[in-house]
Write a protein that holds these residues in place. Structure first.
Motif, PDB file in Angstrom:
ATOM      1  N   PHE A 157       3.013  10.911  -9.306  1.00 32.63           N
ATOM      2  CA  PHE A 157       2.362  11.357 -10.534  1.00 32.63           C
ATOM      3  C   PHE A 157       1.575  12.647 -10.339  1.00 32.63           C
ATOM      4  CE2 PHE A 157       2.828   6.886 -11.911  1.00 32.63           C
ATOM      5  CZ  PHE A 157       3.504   7.134 -13.099  1.00 32.63           C
ATOM      6  N   GLU A 158       1.096  12.871  -9.124  1.00 29.54           N
ATOM      7  CA  GLU A 158       0.271  14.045  -8.838  1.00 29.54           C
ATOM      8  C   GLU A 158       1.095  15.302  -8.573  1.00 29.54           C
ATOM      9  OE1 GLU A 158      -2.161  12.958  -5.544  1.00 29.54           O
ATOM     10  OE2 GLU A 158      -3.099  11.297  -6.592  1.00 29.54           O
ATOM     11  N   VAL A 159       2.307  15.145  -8.086  1.00 26.59           N
ATOM     12  CA  VAL A 159       3.142  16.276  -7.663  1.00 26.59           C
ATOM     13  C   VAL A 159       4.099  16.659  -8.783  1.00 26.59           C
ATOM     14  CG1 VAL A 159       4.876  17.018  -5.988  1.00 26.59           C
ATOM     15  CG2 VAL A 159       2.994  15.562  -5.259  1.00 26.59           C
ATOM     16  N   ILE A 160       4.215  17.959  -9.030  1.00 23.04           N
ATOM     17  CA  ILE A 160       5.147  18.437 -10.048  1.00 23.04           C
ATOM     18  C   ILE A 160       6.534  18.509  -9.433  1.00 23.04           C
ATOM     19  CG2 ILE A 160       5.766  20.381 -11.542  1.00 23.04           C
ATOM     20  CD1 ILE A 160       2.773  21.017 -11.671  1.00 23.04           C
ATOM     21  N   GLY A 161       7.512  17.941 -10.100  1.00 27.06           N
ATOM     22  CA  GLY A 161       8.880  17.963  -9.596  1.00 27.06           C
ATOM     23  C   GLY A 161       9.203  16.726  -8.782  1.00 27.06           C
ATOM     24  N   ARG A 162      10.460  16.560  -8.550  1.00 22.84           N
ATOM     25  CA  ARG A 162      10.948  15.394  -7.827  1.00 22.84           C
ATOM     26  C   ARG A 162      10.704  15.543  -6.326  1.00 22.84           C
ATOM     27  NH1 ARG A 162      15.974  11.967  -9.114  1.00 22.84           N
ATOM     28  NH2 ARG A 162      16.287  10.896  -7.145  1.00 22.84           N
ATOM     29  N   GLN A 163      10.287  14.457  -5.704  1.00 18.16           N
ATOM     30  CA  GLN A 163      10.034  14.446  -4.268  1.00 18.16           C
ATOM     31  C   GLN A 163      10.973  13.461  -3.594  1.00 18.16           C
ATOM     32  OE1 GLN A 163       7.625  16.228  -2.381  1.00 18.16           O
ATOM     33  NE2 GLN A 163       7.646  17.418  -4.242  1.00 18.16           N
ATOM     34  N   GLN A 164      11.457  13.820  -2.438  1.00 16.41           N
ATOM     35  CA  GLN A 164      12.299  12.932  -1.661  1.00 16.41           C
ATOM     36  C   GLN A 164      11.911  13.071  -0.198  1.00 16.41           C
ATOM     37  OE1 GLN A 164      16.456  13.048  -2.606  1.00 16.41           O
ATOM     38  NE2 GLN A 164      17.042  12.334  -0.595  1.00 16.41           N
ATOM     39  N   PHE A 165      11.713  11.932   0.463  1.00 21.90           N
ATOM     40  CA  PHE A 165      11.358  11.927   1.874  1.00 21.90           C
ATOM     41  C   PHE A 165      12.459  11.198   2.625  1.00 21.90           C
ATOM     42  CE2 PHE A 165       7.375  11.540  -0.608  1.00 21.90           C
ATOM     43  CZ  PHE A 165       6.867  12.806  -0.350  1.00 21.90           C
TER      44      PHE A 165
ATOM     45  N   THR B 143       0.797  -1.219   0.000  1.00 21.54           N
ATOM     46  CA  THR B 143       0.000   0.000   0.000  1.00 21.54           C
ATOM     47  C   THR B 143       0.833   1.273   0.000  1.00 21.54           C
ATOM     48  OG1 THR B 143      -1.645  -1.224   1.239  1.00 21.54           O
ATOM     49  CG2 THR B 143      -1.950   1.132   1.120  1.00 21.54           C
ATOM     50  N   LEU B 144       1.879   1.317   0.815  1.00 18.30           N
ATOM     51  CA  LEU B 144       2.686   2.538   0.885  1.00 18.30           C
ATOM     52  C   LEU B 144       3.387   2.807  -0.441  1.00 18.30           C
ATOM     53  CD1 LEU B 144       3.668   4.954   2.512  1.00 18.30           C
ATOM     54  CD2 LEU B 144       5.570   3.525   3.310  1.00 18.30           C
ATOM     55  N   ALA B 145       3.978   1.798  -1.041  1.00 21.82           N
ATOM     56  CA  ALA B 145       4.647   1.987  -2.331  1.00 21.82           C
ATOM     57  C   ALA B 145       3.645   2.424  -3.397  1.00 21.82           C
ATOM     58  CB  ALA B 145       5.352   0.706  -2.758  1.00 21.82           C
ATOM     59  N   ASP B 146       2.459   1.826  -3.395  1.00 24.75           N
ATOM     60  CA  ASP B 146       1.417   2.202  -4.350  1.00 24.75           C
ATOM     61  C   ASP B 146       0.999   3.658  -4.134  1.00 24.75           C
ATOM     62  OD1 ASP B 146      -0.462   1.494  -6.457  1.00 24.75           O
ATOM     63  OD2 ASP B 146      -2.016   1.560  -4.915  1.00 24.75           O
ATOM     64  N   TYR B 147       0.821   4.041  -2.870  1.00 23.24           N
ATOM     65  CA  TYR B 147       0.460   5.427  -2.552  1.00 23.24           C
ATOM     66  C   TYR B 147       1.539   6.399  -3.034  1.00 23.24           C
ATOM     67  CZ  TYR B 147       0.165   9.729   0.081  1.00 23.24           C
ATOM     68  OH  TYR B 147       0.151  11.063   0.421  1.00 23.24           O
ATOM     69  N   LEU B 148       2.813   6.089  -2.739  1.00 24.49           N
ATOM     70  CA  LEU B 148       3.905   6.992  -3.127  1.00 24.49           C
ATOM     71  C   LEU B 148       4.063   7.085  -4.647  1.00 24.49           C
ATOM     72  CD1 LEU B 148       6.540   6.100  -0.394  1.00 24.49           C
ATOM     73  CD2 LEU B 148       5.175   8.202  -0.566  1.00 24.49           C
ATOM     74  N   ALA B 149       3.839   5.974  -5.340  1.00 21.33           N
ATOM     75  CA  ALA B 149       3.905   6.016  -6.808  1.00 21.33           C
ATOM     76  C   ALA B 149       2.810   6.921  -7.359  1.00 21.33           C
ATOM     77  CB  ALA B 149       3.773   4.604  -7.382  1.00 21.33           C
ATOM     78  N   ASN B 150       1.599   6.800  -6.847  1.00 21.69           N
ATOM     79  CA  ASN B 150       0.509   7.672  -7.286  1.00 21.69           C
ATOM     80  C   ASN B 150       0.771   9.124  -6.887  1.00 21.69           C
ATOM     81  OD1 ASN B 150      -1.106   5.721  -8.566  1.00 21.69           O
ATOM     82  ND2 ASN B 150      -1.843   5.019  -6.591  1.00 21.69           N
ATOM     83  N   TYR B 151       1.331   9.326  -5.713  1.00 17.64           N
ATOM     84  CA  TYR B 151       1.663  10.670  -5.235  1.00 17.64           C
ATOM     85  C   TYR B 151       2.676  11.326  -6.169  1.00 17.64           C
ATOM     86  CZ  TYR B 151       3.138  14.368  -2.026  1.00 17.64           C
ATOM     87  OH  TYR B 151       3.430  15.577  -1.461  1.00 17.64           O
TER      88      TYR B 151
END
Length: 106
Positions: A66-74, A56-64
């Motif tokens: 696609f929604e966010v412009i630019g690269r994200q790193q946590f 679930t977490l990996a699926d959520y982050l993959a979808n996230y």
């Protein structure tokens, strides 16, 4: 880190079969798959298929992503979006993730 054994978990049965040499590599992902196969030569690799509901977490982050412009790193828990933290907490406490489908009652 000197890993010798690596487990690759994927929710893509296609990718699992490609990495195991059972299926032909599609042209559009050939470069990354070949790089992965090269790296796999240095390890004892186990490839497992994990259904999306178990990832679930990996699926959520993959979808996230696609929604966010630019690269994200946590880098820390607190940097995750609220929904990601909720998913992680549920997983940490071994709460099963249930996917509920609404069906029309006749």
């Amino acid at each position: 880190m000197r890993f010798s054994r690596v487990t690759i978990e994927t929710d893509s049965l296609l990718l699992k079969n490609i990495l195991q040499g059972n299926w032909e590599i599609p042209r559009n992902i050939r470069n990354i798959v070949e790089d992965t196969l090269t790296l796999m030569q240095y390890f004892t690799v186990n490839i497992e298929h994990t259904y999306r509901k178990g990832n679930t977490l990996a699926d959520y982050l993959a979808n996230y992503a696609f929604e966010v412009i630019g690269r994200q790193q946590f880098n820390t828990y607190s940097e995750l979006p609220l929904q990601g933290r909720k998913i992680l907490n549920l997983d940490k406490h071994s709460v099963p993730n249930l996917r509920i489908k609404n069906k029309a009652i006749r």
